[in-house]
Design an enzyme around this catalytic site. Structure first.
Site, PDB file in Angstrom:
ATOM      1  N   GLY A  84       0.778  -1.239   0.000  1.00  0.00           N
ATOM      2  CA  GLY A  84       0.000   0.000   0.000  1.00  0.00           C
ATOM      3  C   GLY A  84       0.803   1.278   0.000  1.00  0.00           C
ATOM      4  O   GLY A  84       0.316   2.313   0.473  1.00  0.00           O
ATOM      5  N   VAL A 125      -5.162  -6.805 -19.933  1.00  0.00           N
ATOM      6  CA  VAL A 125      -4.328  -6.472 -18.767  1.00  0.00           C
ATOM      7  C   VAL A 125      -3.174  -5.541 -19.180  1.00  0.00           C
ATOM      8  O   VAL A 125      -2.448  -5.835 -20.125  1.00  0.00           O
ATOM      9  CB  VAL A 125      -3.777  -7.763 -18.118  1.00  0.00           C
ATOM     10  CG1 VAL A 125      -2.796  -7.439 -16.996  1.00  0.00           C
ATOM     11  CG2 VAL A 125      -4.925  -8.601 -17.594  1.00  0.00           C
ATOM     12  N   HIS A 144       1.262   0.923 -13.116  1.00  0.00           N
ATOM     13  CA  HIS A 144       2.033  -0.257 -13.509  1.00  0.00           C
ATOM     14  C   HIS A 144       3.520   0.106 -13.508  1.00  0.00           C
ATOM     15  O   HIS A 144       3.895   1.162 -14.029  1.00  0.00           O
ATOM     16  CB  HIS A 144       1.594  -0.718 -14.906  1.00  0.00           C
ATOM     17  CG  HIS A 144       2.330  -1.940 -15.357  1.00  0.00           C
ATOM     18  ND1 HIS A 144       2.031  -3.207 -14.885  1.00  0.00           N
ATOM     19  CD2 HIS A 144       3.384  -2.085 -16.195  1.00  0.00           C
ATOM     20  CE1 HIS A 144       2.864  -4.074 -15.432  1.00  0.00           C
ATOM     21  NE2 HIS A 144       3.692  -3.424 -16.230  1.00  0.00           N
ATOM     22  N   MET A 148      -3.741  -6.990  -7.223  1.00  0.00           N
ATOM     23  CA  MET A 148      -3.174  -8.056  -8.055  1.00  0.00           C
ATOM     24  C   MET A 148      -4.236  -9.073  -8.468  1.00  0.00           C
ATOM     25  O   MET A 148      -3.981 -10.265  -8.525  1.00  0.00           O
ATOM     26  CB  MET A 148      -2.019  -8.736  -7.305  1.00  0.00           C
ATOM     27  CG  MET A 148      -0.931  -7.775  -6.865  1.00  0.00           C
ATOM     28  SD  MET A 148      -0.322  -6.670  -8.161  1.00  0.00           S
ATOM     29  CE  MET A 148       1.010  -7.634  -8.825  1.00  0.00           C
ATOM     30  N   ASN A 161      -5.043   2.523 -13.138  1.00  0.00           N
ATOM     31  CA  ASN A 161      -4.094   1.555 -12.579  1.00  0.00           C
ATOM     32  C   ASN A 161      -2.697   2.139 -12.687  1.00  0.00           C
ATOM     33  O   ASN A 161      -2.417   2.910 -13.605  1.00  0.00           O
ATOM     34  CB  ASN A 161      -4.157   0.245 -13.370  1.00  0.00           C
ATOM     35  CG  ASN A 161      -3.198  -0.805 -12.822  1.00  0.00           C
ATOM     36  OD1 ASN A 161      -3.103  -0.997 -11.602  1.00  0.00           O
ATOM     37  ND2 ASN A 161      -2.486  -1.481 -13.703  1.00  0.00           N
ATOM     38  N   GLU A 179       6.522   6.466  -8.917  1.00  0.00           N
ATOM     39  CA  GLU A 179       5.111   6.067  -8.821  1.00  0.00           C
ATOM     40  C   GLU A 179       4.382   6.966  -7.827  1.00  0.00           C
ATOM     41  O   GLU A 179       3.256   7.413  -8.064  1.00  0.00           O
ATOM     42  CB  GLU A 179       4.998   4.603  -8.368  1.00  0.00           C
ATOM     43  CG  GLU A 179       5.505   3.603  -9.375  1.00  0.00           C
ATOM     44  CD  GLU A 179       5.240   2.157  -8.945  1.00  0.00           C
ATOM     45  OE1 GLU A 179       4.163   1.867  -8.405  1.00  0.00           O
ATOM     46  OE2 GLU A 179       6.126   1.309  -9.156  1.00  0.00           O
TER      47      GLU A 179
HETATM   48  C1  GAR Z   1       3.691  -1.099  -7.279  1.00  0.00           C
HETATM   49  O1  GAR Z   1       5.020  -1.070  -7.762  1.00  0.00           O
HETATM   50  C2  GAR Z   1       2.708  -1.138  -8.429  1.00  0.00           C
HETATM   51  O2  GAR Z   1       3.125  -0.390  -9.546  1.00  0.00           O
HETATM   52  C3  GAR Z   1       2.687  -2.605  -8.745  1.00  0.00           C
HETATM   53  O3  GAR Z   1       2.710  -3.246  -7.495  1.00  0.00           O
HETATM   54  C4  GAR Z   1       3.407  -2.415  -6.563  1.00  0.00           C
HETATM   55  C5  GAR Z   1       2.511  -2.223  -5.367  1.00  0.00           C
HETATM   56  O4  GAR Z   1       3.199  -1.546  -4.346  1.00  0.00           O
HETATM   57  N1  GAR Z   1       1.527  -2.959  -9.497  1.00  0.00           N
HETATM   58  C6  GAR Z   1       1.509  -3.938 -10.384  1.00  0.00           C
HETATM   59  O5  GAR Z   1       2.458  -4.652 -10.638  1.00  0.00           O
HETATM   60  C7  GAR Z   1       0.180  -4.122 -11.079  1.00  0.00           C
HETATM   61  N2  GAR Z   1       0.334  -4.904 -12.251  1.00  0.00           N
HETATM   62  P1  GAR Z   1       2.405  -0.776  -3.221  1.00  0.00           P
HETATM   63  O6  GAR Z   1       1.415  -1.782  -2.621  1.00  0.00           O
HETATM   64  O7  GAR Z   1       3.463  -0.412  -2.224  1.00  0.00           O
HETATM   65  O8  GAR Z   1       1.725   0.393  -3.827  1.00  0.00           O
END
Ligand code: GAR
Length: 226
Positions: A14, A145, A110, A91, A108, A175
């Protein structure tokens, strides 16, 4: 005018959720985070959301059909009068039927410069491919996706000696900057769909690409080719 009510959907740590909560707590941010929802009860992000005083919900996905899961998800979002969804490390793949309900209203994030490296293990794959630029993308969600219209991207250099974790950390920092900005644009009605592309209002377009410049040490004389 009241601000759109956003649900952040998580499955784990999160950290992007936290970045969105922090941004939304600032005066003038054009969206209200009304719910943090996880498909996993053990997601660490739920505790952080609780600590920030944001309503949370768990809709378990394990051991259920997609139809059962999404029926409860839809009911929970409706109860909380949610207007925009922000997937943040969520996920679980959503069905085309669910995605259709949220067309143009679901984002989303990514961890790659899409359309490069959709799917999982993006940092390891970027290193294996030897790319010099990597980064993250915020996009609108469509049934394919990691295929939806791109709203914003942030690029980072891939440096000699990078490991999966050093590269992941450099991308994650971006991000956390990019997602709050992109969500604000969508909430403020500054993103519109033009065919398969997302167009961001002209006065914001420069911000839709963030690319911190790599810091290169100049070559020493003995390293330069003649
Ligand atoms: C993040 O790096 C996000 O971009 C990725 O999971 C991580 C979650 O981190 N998302 C994906 O791979 C979706 N396909 P977080 O829970 O610390 O935000």
């Amino acid at each position: 005018m009241s601000k759109p009510r956003v649900a952040i959907l998580i499955s784990g740590r999160g950290s992007n959720m936290t970045a969105l909560l922090e941004a939304a707590a600032r005066p003038g941010y054009p969206a209200t985070v009304a719910l943090v929802l996880s498909n996993k009860a053990e997601a660490a992000g739920l505790e952080r959301a609780n600590a920030a005083g944001i309503p949370t919900a768990v809709v378990a996905s394990k051991g259920r059909t997609r139809a059962e899961f999404e029926a409860e998800l839809t009911a929970t979002l409706a109860q909380n009068r949610i207007e925009i969804l922000a997937l943040a490390g969520f996920m679980r793949v959503l069905t085309a039927e669910f995605v259709a309900i949220w067309t143009g209203r679901m984002l989303n994030i990514h961890p790659s410069l899409l359309p490069a490296f959709p799917g999982l293990d993006t940092h390891a794959r970027a290193l294996a491919a030897g790319v010099r630029l990597h980064g993250c993308t915020v996009h609108l969600v469509t049934p394919g996706v990691d295929e939806g219209p791109i709203v914003a991207q942030s690029a980072v250099p891939v440096l000699a000696g990078d490991t999966e974790s050093t590269l992941a950390a450099r991308v994650l920092e971006q991000e956390h900057r990019l997602y709050p900005a992109a969500l604000a644009w969508l909430a403020a009605g500054q993103v519109r769909l033009e065919g398969a592309r997302a167009v961001v209002a002209a006065n914001l377009a420069a911000g839709a690409l963030a690319n911190p410049l790599p810091q290169f040490a100049p070559l020493r004389r003995d390293e330069q080719t003649p």
